[in-house]
Design an enzyme around this catalytic site. Structure first.
Site, PDB file in Angstrom:
ATOM      1  N   HIS A  17      16.393   4.999  23.220  1.00  0.00           N
ATOM      2  CA  HIS A  17      17.646   5.027  24.118  1.00  0.00           C
ATOM      3  C   HIS A  17      18.897   4.580  23.622  1.00  0.00           C
ATOM      4  O   HIS A  17      18.697   4.006  22.323  1.00  0.00           O
ATOM      5  CB  HIS A  17      17.535   4.127  25.124  1.00  0.00           C
ATOM      6  CG  HIS A  17      17.303   2.814  25.159  1.00  0.00           C
ATOM      7  ND1 HIS A  17      16.440   2.010  24.458  1.00  0.00           N
ATOM      8  CD2 HIS A  17      18.299   1.934  25.358  1.00  0.00           C
ATOM      9  CE1 HIS A  17      16.829   0.626  24.484  1.00  0.00           C
ATOM     10  NE2 HIS A  17      18.083   0.530  24.965  1.00  0.00           N
ATOM     11  N   ASP A  54      22.399   2.470  24.845  1.00  0.00           N
ATOM     12  CA  ASP A  54      22.658   1.616  25.779  1.00  0.00           C
ATOM     13  C   ASP A  54      23.788   2.273  26.654  1.00  0.00           C
ATOM     14  O   ASP A  54      24.697   2.904  26.475  1.00  0.00           O
ATOM     15  CB  ASP A  54      23.064   0.189  25.515  1.00  0.00           C
ATOM     16  CG  ASP A  54      22.031  -0.532  24.710  1.00  0.00           C
ATOM     17  OD1 ASP A  54      20.908  -0.391  25.114  1.00  0.00           O
ATOM     18  OD2 ASP A  54      22.085  -1.328  23.995  1.00  0.00           O
ATOM     19  N   ARG A  78      22.774 -10.534  24.489  1.00  0.00           N
ATOM     20  CA  ARG A  78      23.375  -9.332  24.304  1.00  0.00           C
ATOM     21  C   ARG A  78      24.709  -9.266  24.634  1.00  0.00           C
ATOM     22  O   ARG A  78      25.207  -9.756  26.053  1.00  0.00           O
ATOM     23  CB  ARG A  78      22.802  -8.061  24.658  1.00  0.00           C
ATOM     24  CG  ARG A  78      23.064  -6.697  24.108  1.00  0.00           C
ATOM     25  CD  ARG A  78      22.127  -5.607  24.744  1.00  0.00           C
ATOM     26  NE  ARG A  78      22.661  -5.241  25.905  1.00  0.00           N
ATOM     27  CZ  ARG A  78      22.249  -4.425  26.804  1.00  0.00           C
ATOM     28  NH1 ARG A  78      20.948  -3.990  26.556  1.00  0.00           N
ATOM     29  NH2 ARG A  78      22.420  -3.831  27.811  1.00  0.00           N
ATOM     30  N   HIS A 113      17.990   3.463  19.685  1.00  0.00           N
ATOM     31  CA  HIS A 113      17.161   2.201  19.265  1.00  0.00           C
ATOM     32  C   HIS A 113      15.998   2.037  20.234  1.00  0.00           C
ATOM     33  O   HIS A 113      15.684   2.619  21.216  1.00  0.00           O
ATOM     34  CB  HIS A 113      17.988   0.856  19.284  1.00  0.00           C
ATOM     35  CG  HIS A 113      18.621   0.644  20.463  1.00  0.00           C
ATOM     36  ND1 HIS A 113      19.658   1.056  21.014  1.00  0.00           N
ATOM     37  CD2 HIS A 113      18.079  -0.474  21.225  1.00  0.00           C
ATOM     38  CE1 HIS A 113      19.721   0.428  22.134  1.00  0.00           C
ATOM     39  NE2 HIS A 113      19.176  -0.509  22.403  1.00  0.00           N
TER      40      HIS A 113
HETATM   41  C1  SIN Z   1      17.796  -3.286  23.842  1.00  0.00           C
HETATM   42  O1  SIN Z   1      17.089  -2.274  23.859  1.00  0.00           O
HETATM   43  O2  SIN Z   1      18.871  -3.563  24.129  1.00  0.00           O
HETATM   44  C2  SIN Z   1      16.825  -4.257  23.193  1.00  0.00           C
HETATM   45  C3  SIN Z   1      16.345  -4.134  21.965  1.00  0.00           C
HETATM   46  C4  SIN Z   1      15.386  -5.328  21.611  1.00  0.00           C
HETATM   47  O3  SIN Z   1      15.363  -6.452  22.330  1.00  0.00           O
HETATM   48  O4  SIN Z   1      14.715  -5.319  20.620  1.00  0.00           O
END
Ligand code: SIN
Length: 286
Positions: A104, A106, A277, A261
């Site tokens: 996906h 974000d 994050r 990612h």
């Molecule tokens: C995410 O998808 O924002 C998190 C990725 C992760 O925790 O590796």
């Protein structure tokens, strides 16, 4: 020592060495890091025990940060910090425990999706001398460039529906997803170009993911489904990917226009993983 930029050797990703993020960076150093970020699409800075305030100060240099006050993350002091974690306190998850289970980008479900995300590793699961819970990244600018000319023509002007509801349905809506959904009052669906033009460097980027892309506007259902599957699989070919093996105190930043990612869930619940994050708010899409 001056700043060093060490490319990962994969299609995207570079390590930034020699920047002290516990202090405010001078403009020249920040300009070098910013240029490296837009060139390599994912950057990582290792071995600095940053505080939330350090992370917020550094990432806010790239643009205004999203503030998200979630009922399930009310223990967090700063609205800019979103917790990704499998840790539970008093039986309740302290963060999003299944974030990134599908490929996906974000905030694709927003009218103005996130521009940049940054994840800082406070605790990383480790077993038998190696860390687990890698994050995989794919360059969707490289994926676009590699498409045959006929496919590039076919995609011109197409719009796709990005759907939080599809994401909830595919993932089971666990963790904080329902909390996010009701907090941001995301439209059930938004429409974005299937090929985005990067707002900073003008590169064309495929904007299609297994997580959010529900259908392509104007195409029959089966053709839309097949094209999404074909493009989503193309984006994550090994030639376009970088896999980040986390170490404690890593800060990894990725471009939400030119990459997608996916997290790796290869560690047991007994091994804690804790990430903070921050995200840079994006503008209107081109
Ligand atoms: C995410 O998808 O924002 C998190 C990725 C992760 O925790 O590796």
């Amino acid at each position: 020592m001056g700043l060093q930029i060490r490319p990962s050797g994969s299609a995207l990703g570079a390590e930034i060495i020699g920047a002290d993020l516990t202090r405010a960076l001078d403009d020249a150093t920040f300009a070098q890091i910013r240029a490296a970020f837009y060139q390599h699409e994912v950057i990582y800075i290792r071995g600095q025990a940053l505080s939330d305030e350090d992370q917020i100060r550094f990432t806010a240099r790239f643009g205004a940060l999203r503030q998200l006050r979630l009922a399930s993350q009310s223990h967090v002091a700063h609205a800019e910090i979103f917790v990704v974690s499998n840790i539970r306190k008093d039986g309740k998850p302290i963060g999003s425990y299944d974030a990134g289970s599908l490929w996906h980008t974000d905030g694709a479900y927003l009218a103005n999706p996130h521009a940049i995300s940054a994840l800082r590793a406070l605790e990383v699961p480790a077993q038998d001398g190696r860390t687990l819970g890698d994050t995989q990244f794919a360059s969707v600018s490289a994926a676009y460039d590699a498409l045959p000319q006929a496919m590039k023509h076919r995609l011109e002007g197409l719009q796709a529906v990005q759907s939080f509801e599809q994401h909830l349905a595919k993932t089971g809506g666990g963790g904080v997803k329902k909390d996010i959904y009701s907090t941001v009052k995301a439209a059930a669906e938004v429409m974005h170009p299937l090929v985005r033009v990067h707002p900073v460097n003008g590169r064309k980027c495929l904007y299609v993911t297994e997580g959010y892309t529900a259908r392509i506007v104007g195409l029959p259902e089966d053709e839309s489904r097949d094209l999404i599957a074909e493009l989503a699989a193309h984006c994550i070919k090994p030639a376009f990917t970088y896999r980040h093996n986390w170490q404690q105190h890593d800060l990894v930043m990725w471009d939400d226009c030119s990459t997608q990612h996916k997290a790796t869930f290869d560690y047991p619940a007994s091994l804690p993983r804790l990430m903070h994050r921050t995200t840079v708010v994006g503008g209107t899409l081109h």
